[in-house]
Design a protein around this motif. Sequence first.
Motif, PDB file in Angstrom:
ATOM      1  N   PRO A   5       0.806  -1.215   0.000  1.00  9.79           N
ATOM      2  CA  PRO A   5       0.000   0.000   0.000  1.00  9.79           C
ATOM      3  C   PRO A   5       0.841   1.267   0.000  1.00  9.79           C
ATOM      4  O   PRO A   5       2.064   1.225   0.152  1.00  9.79           O
ATOM      5  N   CYS A   6       0.159   2.372  -0.134  1.00 18.42           N
ATOM      6  CA  CYS A   6       0.802   3.671  -0.294  1.00 18.42           C
ATOM      7  C   CYS A   6       1.824   3.975   0.789  1.00 18.42           C
ATOM      8  O   CYS A   6       2.975   4.273   0.507  1.00 18.42           O
ATOM      9  N   ASP A   7       1.430   3.890   2.061  1.00 18.54           N
ATOM     10  CA  ASP A   7       2.309   4.309   3.147  1.00 18.54           C
ATOM     11  C   ASP A   7       3.617   3.528   3.152  1.00 18.54           C
ATOM     12  O   ASP A   7       4.701   4.095   3.308  1.00 18.54           O
ATOM     13  N   TRP A 112      -5.954  -1.345   9.856  1.00 22.07           N
ATOM     14  CA  TRP A 112      -5.394  -0.371   8.909  1.00 22.07           C
ATOM     15  C   TRP A 112      -3.883  -0.275   9.087  1.00 22.07           C
ATOM     16  O   TRP A 112      -3.131  -0.119   8.119  1.00 22.07           O
ATOM     17  N   ASP A 115      -2.335  -3.158   7.363  1.00 19.27           N
ATOM     18  CA  ASP A 115      -2.554  -3.049   5.929  1.00 19.27           C
ATOM     19  C   ASP A 115      -1.587  -2.066   5.290  1.00 19.27           C
ATOM     20  O   ASP A 115      -1.178  -2.242   4.146  1.00 19.27           O
ATOM     21  N   SER A 116      -1.225  -1.020   6.036  1.00 14.28           N
ATOM     22  CA  SER A 116      -0.320  -0.012   5.479  1.00 14.28           C
ATOM     23  C   SER A 116       1.104  -0.158   5.998  1.00 14.28           C
ATOM     24  O   SER A 116       1.986   0.620   5.630  1.00 14.28           O
ATOM     25  N   GLN A 118       2.531   0.430   8.932  1.00 13.89           N
ATOM     26  CA  GLN A 118       3.065   1.548   9.701  1.00 13.89           C
ATOM     27  C   GLN A 118       4.058   1.032  10.738  1.00 13.89           C
ATOM     28  O   GLN A 118       4.192  -0.171  10.939  1.00 13.89           O
TER      29      GLN A 118
END
Length: 279
Positions: A5-7, A112, A115-116, A118
């Motif tokens: 994903p983006c992050d 989330w 998923d990203s 972090q």
Amino acid sequence: YQHPPCDFCVSYASAQLMRAGQNPYTTNLLTTAGQIGAAGGITSATDPPSYLLLLEPLTLLSPSAAFLIFNLLNAAALVGSLYLLLVSNSPLSWRWVLTLLPLAILFPPLDWHFDSAQNKLVLLLILVLAMRWLEQDREKLAGFAVGLASLTRMFPALLLGYLLLRKRWPALIVSITTVLAGSLATAAFLGTERCWGFTRGIQALASRKMLDLDGNASLIAIVSRLFWDSGHSAVSFEFVRIASVSVAWIVLLAVISFAALGYLTDSTDSDSAVFSLWL
């Protein structure tokens, strides 16, 4: 894992550029990040240089493999954090533990986070360790943990204020020393120009585009959106918005400072309530 994903892909691409000797804060990330996933319109790095330096080894792997390994690290950090908070030296009964544990795991932002990919769960573990070490009067270890957390993200540095007001001098000195030593080491590896480029990342995070996102729950974003969503756009109205953000920060810092000084809670902070409030 075929399409991170983006992050994560932005952090990965930033570290990749850093390893290649380029400046990710001035180099357009869209091309590099776009090769490994959705760039999300972010054009430059926003992570602190020390964090990107620690992330560099993962760029030796493929993006999908790095994404998987980083999430395994997140999972281990989550397990460790929950164990320290709910089980180890905890006054909670097993009935409470079995109630709170599923609630923590089912917390929507946690999904989330994975998923990203972090890094906040790793940060959580570091800060929980700092809290526990302060409880045990192992101040040097706690100070090192706060300093390390501050190098990977900016907001843990606010805990220096907590250590100052609580007069935890050894922890405060070690925290500051860790930040300074880590910053100097990062500058030695990456060069001052690339490290100073992080100011551009800060500007990007503070831009209206980022603050106006509904998912941005920072104090500055919440207060600012109240004004932006009103439909007014006069110059004087913008001045009022900035003043309101400043007042909100002052009020918040006043409340947690009183707590840290012991006016609102027991002066020993034996249950780490003040530490948690400050964080």
